[in-house]
Design a protein around this motif. Structure first.
Motif, PDB file in Angstrom:
ATOM      1  N   UNK A 232      34.934  53.193  16.581  1.00 43.43           N
ATOM      2  CA  UNK A 232      34.288  54.200  15.751  1.00 43.43           C
ATOM      3  C   UNK A 232      35.365  55.067  15.094  1.00 43.43           C
ATOM      4  N   UNK A 233      35.273  55.249  13.783  1.00 42.79           N
ATOM      5  CA  UNK A 233      36.239  56.100  13.089  1.00 42.79           C
ATOM      6  C   UNK A 233      35.646  57.431  12.641  1.00 42.79           C
ATOM      7  N   UNK A 234      34.387  57.436  12.261  1.00 42.46           N
ATOM      8  CA  UNK A 234      33.758  58.705  11.884  1.00 42.46           C
ATOM      9  C   UNK A 234      32.247  58.567  12.074  1.00 42.46           C
ATOM     10  N   UNK A 235      31.477  59.634  11.878  1.00 44.52           N
ATOM     11  CA  UNK A 235      30.041  59.568  12.169  1.00 44.52           C
ATOM     12  C   UNK A 235      29.282  58.471  11.442  1.00 44.52           C
ATOM     13  N   UNK A 236      29.746  58.072  10.269  1.00 44.46           N
ATOM     14  CA  UNK A 236      29.062  56.983   9.561  1.00 44.46           C
ATOM     15  C   UNK A 236      28.965  55.759  10.460  1.00 44.46           C
ATOM     16  N   UNK A 237      30.046  55.443  11.162  1.00 43.43           N
ATOM     17  CA  UNK A 237      30.052  54.271  12.042  1.00 43.43           C
ATOM     18  C   UNK A 237      29.035  54.402  13.161  1.00 43.43           C
ATOM     19  N   UNK A 238      28.863  55.599  13.668  1.00 44.07           N
ATOM     20  CA  UNK A 238      27.893  55.790  14.761  1.00 44.07           C
ATOM     21  C   UNK A 238      26.460  55.562  14.280  1.00 44.07           C
ATOM     22  N   UNK A 239      26.147  56.081  13.101  1.00 44.79           N
ATOM     23  CA  UNK A 239      24.788  55.879  12.581  1.00 44.79           C
ATOM     24  C   UNK A 239      24.519  54.406  12.296  1.00 44.79           C
ATOM     25  N   UNK A 240      25.509  53.702  11.751  1.00 43.46           N
ATOM     26  CA  UNK A 240      25.329  52.283  11.446  1.00 43.46           C
ATOM     27  C   UNK A 240      25.235  51.473  12.730  1.00 43.46           C
ATOM     28  N   UNK A 241      26.130  51.741  13.690  1.00 43.23           N
ATOM     29  CA  UNK A 241      26.116  51.007  14.954  1.00 43.23           C
ATOM     30  C   UNK A 241      24.830  51.269  15.742  1.00 43.23           C
ATOM     31  N   UNK A 242      24.276  52.462  15.602  1.00 49.68           N
ATOM     32  CA  UNK A 242      23.021  52.825  16.268  1.00 49.68           C
ATOM     33  C   UNK A 242      21.900  51.874  15.843  1.00 49.68           C
ATOM     34  N   UNK A 243      21.860  51.564  14.546  1.00 45.77           N
ATOM     35  CA  UNK A 243      20.845  50.627  14.066  1.00 45.77           C
ATOM     36  C   UNK A 243      21.111  49.210  14.569  1.00 45.77           C
ATOM     37  N   UNK A 244      22.377  48.835  14.705  1.00 45.11           N
ATOM     38  CA  UNK A 244      22.689  47.500  15.263  1.00 45.11           C
ATOM     39  C   UNK A 244      22.159  47.387  16.691  1.00 45.11           C
ATOM     40  N   UNK A 245      22.401  48.421  17.478  1.00 45.92           N
ATOM     41  CA  UNK A 245      21.979  48.377  18.890  1.00 45.92           C
ATOM     42  C   UNK A 245      20.469  48.224  19.009  1.00 45.92           C
ATOM     43  N   UNK A 246      19.717  48.884  18.138  1.00 46.55           N
ATOM     44  CA  UNK A 246      18.262  48.789  18.192  1.00 46.55           C
ATOM     45  C   UNK A 246      17.775  47.371  17.923  1.00 46.55           C
ATOM     46  N   UNK A 247      18.561  46.610  17.134  1.00 48.54           N
ATOM     47  CA  UNK A 247      18.090  45.326  16.612  1.00 48.54           C
ATOM     48  C   UNK A 247      18.857  44.121  17.145  1.00 48.54           C
ATOM     49  N   UNK A 248      19.757  44.351  18.069  1.00 48.84           N
ATOM     50  CA  UNK A 248      20.493  43.240  18.643  1.00 48.84           C
ATOM     51  C   UNK A 248      21.481  42.595  17.698  1.00 48.84           C
ATOM     52  N   UNK A 249      22.049  43.379  16.801  1.00 51.09           N
ATOM     53  CA  UNK A 249      23.013  42.867  15.822  1.00 51.09           C
ATOM     54  C   UNK A 249      24.432  43.183  16.259  1.00 51.09           C
ATOM     55  N   UNK A 250      25.352  42.331  15.855  1.00 48.53           N
ATOM     56  CA  UNK A 250      26.769  42.558  16.119  1.00 48.53           C
ATOM     57  C   UNK A 250      27.527  42.445  14.806  1.00 48.53           C
ATOM     58  N   UNK A 251      28.455  43.368  14.548  1.00 50.83           N
ATOM     59  CA  UNK A 251      29.168  43.318  13.271  1.00 50.83           C
ATOM     60  C   UNK A 251      30.122  42.140  13.210  1.00 50.83           C
ATOM     61  N   UNK A 252      30.396  41.689  11.986  1.00 49.32           N
ATOM     62  CA  UNK A 252      31.409  40.655  11.798  1.00 49.32           C
ATOM     63  C   UNK A 252      32.785  41.292  11.945  1.00 49.32           C
ATOM     64  N   UNK A 253      33.817  40.502  11.843  1.00 49.83           N
ATOM     65  CA  UNK A 253      35.175  41.019  11.958  1.00 49.83           C
ATOM     66  C   UNK A 253      35.543  41.835  10.720  1.00 49.83           C
ATOM     67  N   UNK A 254      36.662  42.537  10.827  1.00 48.55           N
ATOM     68  CA  UNK A 254      37.122  43.337   9.693  1.00 48.55           C
ATOM     69  C   UNK A 254      37.688  42.442   8.597  1.00 48.55           C
ATOM     70  N   UNK A 255      37.646  42.960   7.372  1.00 51.01           N
ATOM     71  CA  UNK A 255      38.160  42.216   6.224  1.00 51.01           C
ATOM     72  C   UNK A 255      39.668  42.057   6.328  1.00 51.01           C
ATOM     73  N   UNK A 256      40.179  40.975   5.777  1.00 48.22           N
ATOM     74  CA  UNK A 256      41.610  40.778   5.645  1.00 48.22           C
ATOM     75  C   UNK A 256      42.211  41.972   4.899  1.00 48.22           C
ATOM     76  N   UNK A 257      43.451  42.348   5.233  1.00 50.36           N
ATOM     77  CA  UNK A 257      44.064  43.529   4.619  1.00 50.36           C
ATOM     78  C   UNK A 257      44.129  43.407   3.094  1.00 50.36           C
ATOM     79  N   UNK A 258      44.413  42.215   2.611  1.00 46.12           N
ATOM     80  CA  UNK A 258      44.507  42.028   1.162  1.00 46.12           C
ATOM     81  C   UNK A 258      43.140  42.209   0.505  1.00 46.12           C
ATOM     82  N   UNK A 259      42.120  41.649   1.128  1.00 50.37           N
ATOM     83  CA  UNK A 259      40.754  41.755   0.593  1.00 50.37           C
ATOM     84  C   UNK A 259      40.305  43.213   0.612  1.00 50.37           C
ATOM     85  N   UNK A 260      40.587  43.908   1.711  1.00 50.33           N
ATOM     86  CA  UNK A 260      40.211  45.315   1.819  1.00 50.33           C
ATOM     87  C   UNK A 260      40.920  46.150   0.761  1.00 50.33           C
TER      88      UNK A 260
END
Length: 812
Positions: A144-172
């Motif tokens: 978690x880096x800031x509150x946005x991540x907590x709100x988004x992760x909260x919805x994942x937990x409710x629905x059994x979702x897991x985030x994908x990996x982070x973008x490649x540095x060049x793509x980001x």
């Protein structure tokens, strides 16, 4: 035999469907909601009737279970008599809808046990005050880096979702560059970021981008979409829509984003700088927002646009739906519509001189002012301006539901410089220089006349010559100018320092009427109400627009409809937290501006793009369970891929080719000069009548309404990137830059460098192999061409192919 069995089976299914009971929730209630609730629901109860629940209809006796012909509701909606039929406005119910209603009553008018009447409109989520919600405590091990991540992760937990990996540095890096400044990173910038091992390397990039002057160009363009920016158009030289020199407003928008002017202050200046800052031309530019809807031929059409788009663009409300009748979904009456119009009724447009230019056709500052202080607003019966109700007194104000205490309107006494611009020293100096130049030219012509006539020995009377008369006229004009400067109240029209725009095509001597020394204060009151933190809509609408342009989809899908007809937010707590944080920052300090400022877009951007949710990959590889549970990615378990906007396509090609003109601001590039221009696309002349064909191919904004860009994929786009003169020229320039950087590169090194420059990533092994094989084949085709030219032409095909690559046109 098999065919006969199939026929029997289908017949049985048909019979079963025919006797299946009517579903009240699916087939009856939606019809009533669409056609009846506006007059007989929570908004209004005409004839003291509500039909928004089965219980209400039974209580009122408008339906009699089992007896459709004794049910007044059915009789009214099916009547052929227009004076009796309901609903009284719009088309009748469709025959199949009436038939379903009849069957439902015949079957006993059954409703589910949990059927309930409409909730109170005041309890609609968007009409509630913005209250900062608690940041949820999530159990995921995801960083978690800031509150946005907590709100988004909260919805994942409710629905059994897991985030994908982070973008490649060049793509980001490419993503955040294109998001914040609308230009891709260079190979050197990519290499520097990839090799930067500091823990805050990414945050440093974000800070650098937010301080770039190109940030204002990028985000100014986004909001100019919302605010319907357009250069002027008409017929020939006749101005019919928008204003000449409206680009001054465009430049104000870009500068405001670069300076991180608070969004609340931006709104105040756009709506009422002439009342709040009447002697500050750099702020008066903002009122181009209200000069843009100008329409020569019809004042009502003009003001209809003002009402519609201030409502949609700032408040997220369809106020325009109240022009002909009370709003069908929200608590706004038709009278509210005309009260809102009355706020704008007095304003008109004028063009003030800019220092150094006395001719407003060449340059000038279009801005608004209250010209007609006593202008009345009439209630248009059924929205027809030809049928005004002149017995009804319309008072300027807001829908009572949103502003129960009304607007605090106070007339504004203007300083003399505001209504007598000749008092300004820079304007007086402009006129003086103009007349001095004219006098010098007149004397020169007079001297030339004397020299031409003298050798001929003809009698010569100075007073009889037109040249001498010209000198006398300019000298007289100088005297009139000085008199006007001494007593501005008597200034003739040509020395007022401003030119009033025609109010209509019938308005021929508009300069005769002196400018008022008072403004009504109505628009200033509106602006203060819109930017009051207690306003439940303004901040929510703004952060929704910003979020959509970072994540590819909004939190509230109906971006200009936050009313009851719109869709609710996918992440309501996140939306409200962002709105509260936007208005009153709580996250410490901002690396860009020191302490985070209220209503700061840069603070909002930084929160969003430094969140881990923003840094996720856009790939769904290996996320089959997520795809099954959330195929549309509503819950943001990956980043959304989006198409580049038209301007970003063109600007990126110029940037990669080393051809981009980075000059900020100024008049737009005319259509006739655009093919040769290297300026950013923001500065190309763009109106309803005149627009750039290359940009149109990639869905350039519609100047009439563009709250969200359309995204099309059509063959013409590939043709434009391959065959257009512009794309071919830029491809050649990109190739030249690659050869200048790597003069001795073999094919493998060249292909790798081309991928890194154009797509920001190195080629995969299979891509490298395919490109090398293609180069060999092209050389064989071109074997009759000299070696150096053969290599160049073959490699140019690779560059053109990469420009057409989906990963170039897509932000991953």
């Amino acid at each position: 035999m098999r065919l006969a069995c199939l026929g029997i089976f289908l017949a049985l299914l048909t019979d079963a469907a025919a006797v299946e009971p009517v579903d009240y929730r699916r087939e009856i209630k939606p019809v009533l909601q669409e056609r009846c609730y506006a007059c007989h629901g929570a908004l209004a109860q005409k004839a003291k009737l509500r039909v928004d629940s089965g219980a209400n209809m039974l209580k009122a006796g408008v339906i009699v279970p089992g007896k459709p012909d004794d049910s007044p509701l059915l009789l009214r909606v099916s009547s052929d008599d227009e004076s009796v039929r309901m609903p009284p406005e719009g088309h009748p119910l469709k025959p199949e809808q009436i038939a379903k209603l009849r069957r439902w009553i015949e079957e006993g008018a059954k409703v589910p046990e949990d059927d309930a009447e409409e909730p109170d409109p005041r309890d609609h989520w968007a009409f509630r005050p913005v209250v900062r919600p608690a940041v949820p405590d999530v159990q995921t091990g995801w960083p978690i880096r800031n509150p946005i991540d907590r709100f988004v992760a909260w919805e994942w937990e409710k629905r059994g979702l897991k985030p994908v990996s982070f973008a490649d540095k060049r793509v980001l890096l490419r993503r955040v560059y294109l998001d914040l400044i609308g230009l891709p990173p260079t190979p050197e910038q990519i290499a520097a970021f990839v090799n930067d091992t500091r823990p805050d390397a990414y945050e440093r990039v974000v800070d650098e981008l937010l301080t770039s002057p190109h940030y204002g160009e990028r985000w100014g363009r986004h909001f100019l979409d919302i605010w319907r920016y357009s250069d002027w158009w008409g017929l020939g030289d006749e101005l019919r829509n928008s204003q000449r020199h409206i680009w001054h407003w465009r430049d104000w928008v870009v500068e405001s984003f670069n300076e991180d002017l608070g969004y609340d202050e931006m709104i105040r200046q756009m709506l009422a700088a002439d009342e709040l800052y009447p002697t500050e031309p750099h702020k008066l530019r903002a009122t181009g927002y209200l000069a843009r809807p100008y329409f020569l031929f019809n004042r009502t059409t003009w003001l209809d646009e003002v009402i519609e788009h201030t409502g949609k663009g700032i408040l997220g409300l369809t106020l325009n739906c109240g022009k002909c009748h009370d709003h069908k979904y929200d608590p706004f009456t038709q009278t509210d519509y005309y009260s809102y119009r009355a706020i704008f009724e007095p304003y008109q447009i004028r063009t003030d001189l800019v220092p150094g230019e006395p001719d407003v056709m060449r340059n000038g500052l279009p801005r608004v002012f209250d010209a007609n202080l006593d202008a009345k607003t009439y209630f248009h019966i059924r929205g027809d301006e030809r049928n005004p109700d002149k017995n009804r007194d319309i008072v300027p104000g807001l829908p009572r539901f949103l502003a129960p205490e009304g607007l605090a309107i106070m007339p504004v006494k203007l300083p003399p410089e505001a209504y007598q611009p000749i008092r300004r020293s820079d304007i007086a100096a402009t006129y003086r220089k103009m007349l001095a130049d004219r006098l010098r030219e007149a004397h020169h012509r007079l001297l030339s006349t004397e020299l031409a006539v003298a050798p001929l020995g003809f009698p010569f009377t100075l007073a009889a010559t037109s040249a001498y008369q010209a000198v006398l006229k300019v000298e007289a004009d100088q005297a009139r100018l000085e008199a006007a400067i001494a007593d501005p109240s008597k200034a003739p029209g040509e020395f007022r320092g401003t030119v009033k725009t025609k109010e209509s095509n019938l308005d021929s001597d508009p300069q005769a009427k002196p400018l008022p020394d008072v403004s009504t204060g109505r628009r200033a009151a509106l602006a203060r109400w819109m930017t009051d933190p207690k306003n439940p809509l303004t901040a929510r609408v703004a952060v929704n627009h910003v979020w959509m342009r970072h994540f590819g989809r909004p939190l509230v899908p109906t971006i200009f409809e936050f009313g009851r007809r719109g869709q609710p937010p996918t992440h309501p707590e996140l939306l409200d937290w962002l709105a509260a944080e936007f208005m009153a920052p709580s996250i410490g300090t901002d690396h860009v501006s020191g302490s985070a400022r209220p209503w700061s877009f840069k603070h909002l951007h930084r929160l969003i793009v430094t969140s881990n949710a923003y840094r996720l990959s856009s790939s769904q590889a290996g996320a089959e369970n997520n795809v099954r549970l959330d195929p549309e990615n509503r819950w943001l378990w990956r980043m959304n891929s989006v198409r580049m906007e038209a301007e970003v396509v063109r600007d990126s090609l110029l940037h990669l080719a080393g051809e981009l003109d980075r000059t900020l601001g100024g008049p737009p590039v005319p259509i006739s000069q655009q093919d040769a221009s290297r300026r950013r696309s923001l500065y190309l002349f763009h109106s309803h009548n005149d627009h750039n064909k290359f940009l149109d191919t990639f869905d350039a904004p519609n100047v009439l309404e563009c709250y969200r860009r359309t995204e099309s994929i059509v063959p013409q786009q590939a043709l434009a990137l391959w065959n257009s003169r512009f794309a071919m020229t830029m491809a050649g320039k990109i190739l030249d830059r690659l050869h200048e950087r790597y003069p001795d590169a073999d094919d493998a090194r060249f292909v790798t460098a081309a991928f890194e420059m154009i797509l920001a990533v190195p080629p995969r092994s299979e891509e490298l192999t395919a490109c090398l094989e293609t180069l060999e084949e092209l050389r064989k085709v071109l074997e009759s061409v000299p070696e150096a030219e053969r290599t160049r032409r073959a490699r140019l095909q690779i560059v053109q192919a990469l420009i057409n690559h989906n990963d170039f046109i897509t932000v991953r």
